[in-house]
Design an enzyme around this catalytic site. Sequence first.
Site, PDB file in Angstrom:
ATOM      1  N   LEU A 443      34.124 -23.208  19.647  1.00  0.00           N
ATOM      2  CA  LEU A 443      33.978 -22.435  18.609  1.00  0.00           C
ATOM      3  C   LEU A 443      33.629 -22.907  17.499  1.00  0.00           C
ATOM      4  O   LEU A 443      34.796 -23.353  16.556  1.00  0.00           O
ATOM      5  CB  LEU A 443      35.004 -21.316  18.474  1.00  0.00           C
ATOM      6  CG  LEU A 443      35.277 -20.386  17.720  1.00  0.00           C
ATOM      7  CD1 LEU A 443      33.996 -19.600  17.445  1.00  0.00           C
ATOM      8  CD2 LEU A 443      36.506 -19.523  17.681  1.00  0.00           C
ATOM      9  N   GLU A 445      30.271 -23.386  14.824  1.00  0.00           N
ATOM     10  CA  GLU A 445      28.940 -22.985  14.611  1.00  0.00           C
ATOM     11  C   GLU A 445      28.036 -24.482  14.302  1.00  0.00           C
ATOM     12  O   GLU A 445      26.890 -24.470  14.780  1.00  0.00           O
ATOM     13  CB  GLU A 445      28.892 -21.853  13.362  1.00  0.00           C
ATOM     14  CG  GLU A 445      29.323 -20.501  13.795  1.00  0.00           C
ATOM     15  CD  GLU A 445      30.592 -20.308  14.154  1.00  0.00           C
ATOM     16  OE1 GLU A 445      31.162 -19.467  14.678  1.00  0.00           O
ATOM     17  OE2 GLU A 445      31.329 -21.291  13.446  1.00  0.00           O
ATOM     18  N   PHE A 468      27.887 -14.098  15.884  1.00  0.00           N
ATOM     19  CA  PHE A 468      27.292 -12.988  14.800  1.00  0.00           C
ATOM     20  C   PHE A 468      26.767 -13.902  13.496  1.00  0.00           C
ATOM     21  O   PHE A 468      27.300 -15.067  13.160  1.00  0.00           O
ATOM     22  CB  PHE A 468      28.798 -12.499  14.363  1.00  0.00           C
ATOM     23  CG  PHE A 468      29.387 -11.468  15.488  1.00  0.00           C
ATOM     24  CD1 PHE A 468      28.825 -10.292  15.471  1.00  0.00           C
ATOM     25  CD2 PHE A 468      30.135 -11.924  16.414  1.00  0.00           C
ATOM     26  CE1 PHE A 468      29.336  -9.225  16.604  1.00  0.00           C
ATOM     27  CE2 PHE A 468      30.886 -11.119  17.362  1.00  0.00           C
ATOM     28  CZ  PHE A 468      30.379  -9.995  17.322  1.00  0.00           C
ATOM     29  N   ASP A 470      27.510 -13.150  10.700  1.00  0.00           N
ATOM     30  CA  ASP A 470      28.797 -13.496   9.860  1.00  0.00           C
ATOM     31  C   ASP A 470      29.285 -14.854   9.938  1.00  0.00           C
ATOM     32  O   ASP A 470      30.130 -15.141   8.958  1.00  0.00           O
ATOM     33  CB  ASP A 470      29.709 -12.098   9.805  1.00  0.00           C
ATOM     34  CG  ASP A 470      29.055 -10.676   9.874  1.00  0.00           C
ATOM     35  OD1 ASP A 470      28.253 -10.750  10.982  1.00  0.00           O
ATOM     36  OD2 ASP A 470      29.297  -9.903   9.312  1.00  0.00           O
ATOM     37  N   TYR A 471      29.116 -15.241  10.924  1.00  0.00           N
ATOM     38  CA  TYR A 471      29.878 -16.683  11.152  1.00  0.00           C
ATOM     39  C   TYR A 471      28.888 -17.881  11.163  1.00  0.00           C
ATOM     40  O   TYR A 471      29.279 -18.846  11.400  1.00  0.00           O
ATOM     41  CB  TYR A 471      30.564 -16.522  12.485  1.00  0.00           C
ATOM     42  CG  TYR A 471      31.707 -15.265  12.590  1.00  0.00           C
ATOM     43  CD1 TYR A 471      32.477 -14.743  11.459  1.00  0.00           C
ATOM     44  CD2 TYR A 471      31.850 -14.741  13.674  1.00  0.00           C
ATOM     45  CE1 TYR A 471      33.046 -13.601  11.377  1.00  0.00           C
ATOM     46  CE2 TYR A 471      32.612 -13.648  13.831  1.00  0.00           C
ATOM     47  CZ  TYR A 471      33.401 -13.090  12.783  1.00  0.00           C
ATOM     48  OH  TYR A 471      33.975 -12.002  12.648  1.00  0.00           O
ATOM     49  N   HIS A 515      31.433  -8.189  10.287  1.00  0.00           N
ATOM     50  CA  HIS A 515      30.709  -8.208  11.625  1.00  0.00           C
ATOM     51  C   HIS A 515      29.369  -7.095  11.166  1.00  0.00           C
ATOM     52  O   HIS A 515      28.631  -6.427  12.148  1.00  0.00           O
ATOM     53  CB  HIS A 515      31.501  -7.052  12.765  1.00  0.00           C
ATOM     54  CG  HIS A 515      32.192  -8.055  13.534  1.00  0.00           C
ATOM     55  ND1 HIS A 515      33.479  -8.232  12.750  1.00  0.00           N
ATOM     56  CD2 HIS A 515      32.394  -8.906  14.477  1.00  0.00           C
ATOM     57  CE1 HIS A 515      34.215  -9.087  13.437  1.00  0.00           C
ATOM     58  NE2 HIS A 515      33.547  -9.520  14.724  1.00  0.00           N
TER      59      HIS A 515
END
Length: 714
Positions: A443, A445, A468, A470-471, A515
């Site tokens: 996890l 990015e 997502f 958003d991330y 999200h």
Amino acid sequence: MKGSAVTNGVRDRMTSGRLERDELTRDDLLQAYRWMLLSRRLDDKEIQLKNQSRAFFQISGAGHEAIQIAAALTLRAGYDWFYPYYRDRALCLVLGVTPYEMFLASVGSKDDPSSRGRQMPSHWGSPALHIVSGSSPTGTQLLQAVGCADATLLYERLPNIDRREALVHADEVTVASVGDGSTGEGEFWESINTACGRSLPILFLIEDNGWAISTPSEIHTPGGDVSRLLDNHPNLKIWRVDGTNLVESHRVMREAVAYVRARKGPALVHARVIRPYSHSLSDDEKLYKTTEERAAEAKRDPIVVLTQHLTGQKLASLQELDAIRADVDREVAEAADRALDAPRPEPETATLWVYSPDVDPASPAFDGPAEPEGASETIVGTINRTLRDEMARNPKMVIFGQDVADCSRVEHLNEVPGKGGVFKVTHGLQRVCGSDRIFNSPLAEANIVGRGIGMATRGLKPVVEIQFFDYIWPAMMQIRDEMTMLRYRSGNAFSCPMVIRVPIGGYLRGGGPYHSQSGESIFAHCPGLRIAFPSDAVDAAGLLRTAIRCDDPVLFLEHKHLYRQPHNKGQYPGPDFMIPFAKAALRREGADLVVVTWGAVVHRALVAAHQADKQGIRAAVLDLRTIAPYDWATIAEQVKRTNRIIVAQEDQITCGFGAEIAARVAAELFDYLDAPVMRVGGLDTPVAYAPELEEAILPQTEDVLKAIEQTARY
């Protein structure tokens, strides 16, 4: 004692650049002495050129020479892979970068083989030597090096790879070096974690000079010793060495490299070195180092240490060493003079190599035929089938990201239904293509994108997923400063043809601030990046296939709200269907005005246009489909035909991509306009969780209809 003679003598006793002996002979030590002097004199000459305004940046490798030369003597240029950092001058010299080439970079010559005048000096790159073009952010190369080491194992395991022997060697090593200050970056720890977890053939070299610019190690590292913090990492073998001592450094590097070559796992060498010069010419170490500290460093200077060894062991006289110094000074002066006479880049070449000069995804070559088959499918279904077909077509393609696999514990794969992503887009692909080609990542990015860059550099085709939009922000450094710039900064010597798939957008009823984000305009501001944003199932297949076969990095945006909508379903268009980028789709004809839009707002614009029909307003709807590049020609055609334009976007109105289109229309098509350019977009606020607030924040059909009415009646 001419440099070429000594160099050739040592090279004759090497295998692909690697010394065959454990012990360094007199000739080896003398050659190492020459390399040290050469590296230091290059630093000194660059400083002189900078002070004369004939070079424009300088950062030195002084004090790091011994460990770098020791490393180079145990490794193989053009065989192993190298991710150096900006102090690795001596390493690159021994690997084969010449003084003349280094000066070409200093003066910004168009003949500089590492960047053609595009990157600062001391950021070396050479495909032939396997030195991957470097950037200036500290530590970012580490994740790419992990991806490169990933590629080594993948090439060994993946089936049906043509010319495998030219792509990978059974005992090759990836080497990534950093200063101790870089170990404070999150990417350093992500790299260590992944290298250990996957037992990768990678060697981390920490050149610890005790300072991160003006910050001493005890401030930026708990306890002041980063390797002690790593002692309990599983599968990581650690060596510590005085990196100013060539003989000791060579012994340790031989052991560490042999460990990695034997596929025992990753290794780390923590070398204590010095930094006798300031961080760069923009820094003055006298402002924060005491006289005593600087004097203590001077006693550990690698050149001083090796001189004492050579003379103390009666291996060389001071006269012999003086002769080497004089020869080095002549070589440096000659190389500098040649570089100063070398041609500079022509101004008209400034935009070369932002994108591939050979493969244009907007060309007719990417207009593949459609052969529809089967029942109508959702966007999820057509993307899944496209990925499956492209995996079958290209054995070098791999897919990874968080949760994209069906089951990481492969032994349980036949006992569970399988995950295949939070939206099930990759469901079933692991079972078909194998666990070496579809796998889960940590996890993290930046880890996902950085490793993808390293794999793409090695010729694989990574298609990664950020779960997502958003991330995506932890990966922004890897995207903006690495992935999109690799081709440009290397003068087209390296490229990064990868795809980042990202679910994006709102209209979810409950998505909330984290999200529901849009923000494609931010990535449109990254030269070197292609951006696709389909609004229906058929386009998703065609644009994704183009993205995968493109030679540039592509951000492929998949709107979450559109994944399973009935209004945008379509038959799978077959394994050869492609849509060229920068080719908008006219979803609806109309003579009175045109609504230019993309993503989830396309359907809302179509509904609004249908409602406007009842008032006698005939609105055309143009779906851009790609953001970078976008179809300006069709926009201009529609504006000239209708004389009115609305740009509708889901993203917040301020600085959204619609502002770019509106500004260009106003600047280039003003004479054709019969009404002001109208924009529709989200409020300048995050997207709230409560449905009532979300509906007020995001543009709705009613907002588009109101803009149509106002524009038509102006």
